[in-house]
Enzyme design. Structure first.
Site, short mmCIF file in Angstrom:
data_model
loop_
_atom_site.label_atom_id
_atom_site.label_comp_id
_atom_site.label_asym_id
_atom_site.label_seq_id
_atom_site.Cartn_x
_atom_site.Cartn_y
_atom_site.Cartn_z
N ASN A 59 38.74 33.33 38.08
CA ASN A 59 39.68 33.28 38.83
C ASN A 59 38.67 33.24 39.89
O ASN A 59 38.11 34.55 40.32
CB ASN A 59 41.05 34.63 38.97
N LYS A 79 39.22 32.29 42.72
CA LYS A 79 39.78 32.71 43.91
C LYS A 79 39.27 31.57 44.99
O LYS A 79 38.42 30.30 45.05
CB LYS A 79 39.39 34.09 45.01
N HIS A 101 49.66 35.06 40.95
CA HIS A 101 48.86 36.51 41.30
C HIS A 101 49.24 37.19 42.33
O HIS A 101 49.89 36.88 43.59
CB HIS A 101 47.36 36.02 41.91
N GLU A 119 47.36 38.45 45.20
CA GLU A 119 46.78 38.11 46.11
C GLU A 119 48.09 37.45 46.95
O GLU A 119 48.42 36.65 47.95
CB GLU A 119 45.79 37.40 45.83
N GLU A 153 47.10 42.41 36.02
CA GLU A 153 46.53 42.68 36.49
C GLU A 153 47.18 44.07 37.68
O GLU A 153 47.58 43.92 38.51
CB GLU A 153 45.66 41.69 37.21
N GLY A 208 38.96 44.15 42.83
CA GLY A 208 38.22 43.90 43.85
C GLY A 208 37.50 45.25 43.67
O GLY A 208 37.40 45.24 45.16
N SER A 219 38.32 44.72 37.51
CA SER A 219 37.07 45.03 37.25
C SER A 219 36.64 44.84 36.35
O SER A 219 36.16 45.67 35.96
CB SER A 219 36.90 46.05 38.19
P1 13P Z 1 38.34 41.20 40.04
O1 13P Z 1 37.45 40.89 38.40
O2 13P Z 1 37.42 40.80 41.05
O3 13P Z 1 38.80 42.44 40.07
O4 13P Z 1 39.25 40.34 40.45
C1 13P Z 1 40.71 40.08 38.98
C2 13P Z 1 41.53 38.57 39.20
O5 13P Z 1 42.17 39.52 40.30
C3 13P Z 1 41.50 38.16 38.74
O6 13P Z 1 41.98 37.64 39.39
#
Ligand code: 13P
Length: 251
Positions: A10, A12, A96, A98, A168, A174, A213
């Site tokens: 992803n 982002k 997601h 976010e 997740e 992150g 992560s």
């Molecule tokens: P990270 O791998 O940067 O923690 O992000 C995970 C994520 O949100 C994937 O959709």
């Protein structure tokens, strides 16, 4: 049963025409043709055309990071299912954390999006997971049930053969603080058992990815767990050697 592993990146809101090309050329050159896993990259909408060309005739599949639940019309700034399909998009991230947190996507909107993606013939990657406060309040499993049941109240469980679930935990995204393999396995097993209460056959087939992560150096242990069928990777999917390391760990 053995379920095919999926490693989905992803990106982002990252990338540029130049960096996307460099990243994908690096990944594609290093993926083993013998790999049994499915590799997906999820690019920002403006780059779907570019990425769709770059992955054409490779084993990499394309995902979008979001889609409108509406088919067309006066929805300024939104992207429709038909638009995604014109760029050979096969998967769409839905719900997601976010999007849930920063763009107020409710369980009901997420359910509508899952339904719309399925009806369009693409596959949703349904993201679920608890916040740190919810984990500390021992609400992890309740949150996952609530988020999944919102979808299962809208689409029949048989559709889940075409849904990928990504667990997740928000506190692991992150932060560099991945859930331990056992913590993730416990939730994945619970999710599978919960889906089995609707349909045991579908529950055996549904692929459940872990996200939060994931790096090359923790992926092997995560993938060794019985109910972890792959990973949804953020930061590490932007680094060729990290992402390829995760793909290799998936086998
Ligand atoms: P990270 O791998 O940067 O923690 O992000 C995970 C994520 O949100 C994937 O959709």
């Amino acid at each position: 049963m053995t379920r095919k592993k999926i490693v989905a990146g992803n990106w982002k809101m990252n990338g540029s025409l130049a960096s996307n090309e460099q990243l994908l050329e690096g990944i594609i050159a290093k993926i083993e043709s013998s790999s049994d896993s499915l590799v997906i990259v999820s690019s920002p909408s403006p780059y779907l055309g570019q990425v769709s060309e770059l992955v054409k005739n490779t084993t990499v599949s394309l995902a979008a990071q979001n889609v409108s639940q509406h088919s067309s019309g006066a929805y300024t700034g939104e992207v429709s299912l038909d638009m995604l399909k014109e760029f050979s998009v096969e998967y769409v991230l839905v719900g997601h954390s976010e999007r849930r947190t920063y763009y107020s996507e409710t369980d009901s909107i997420v359910a509508d999006k899952v339904k719309a993606v399925l009806e369009s013939g693409m596959k949703p990657i349904l993201c679920i997971g608890e916040t740190l406060e919810e984990r500390q309040a021992e609400q992890t499993l309740n949150v996952c049930v609530k988020q999944i049941d919102a979808v299962l109240n809208t689409v029949d469980v048989s559709n889940f053969e075409n849904v990928v679930i990504a667990y997740e935990p928000v506190w692991a995204i992150g932060t560099g603080l991945s859930a331990t393999a056992q913590q993730a396995q416990d939730v994945h097993e619970f999710i599978r058992k919960h889906i089995a209460t609707y349909n045991a056959n579908v529950a055996e087939k549904v692929q459940i990815l872990y996200g939060g992560s994931v790096k090359a150096n923790n992926s092997e242990e995560l993938f060794s767990m019985a109910d972890i069928d792959g990973a949804l990777v953020g930061g590490a999917s932007l680094i060729v050697d990290e992402f390829v390391g995760i793909i290799k760990a998936a086998g």
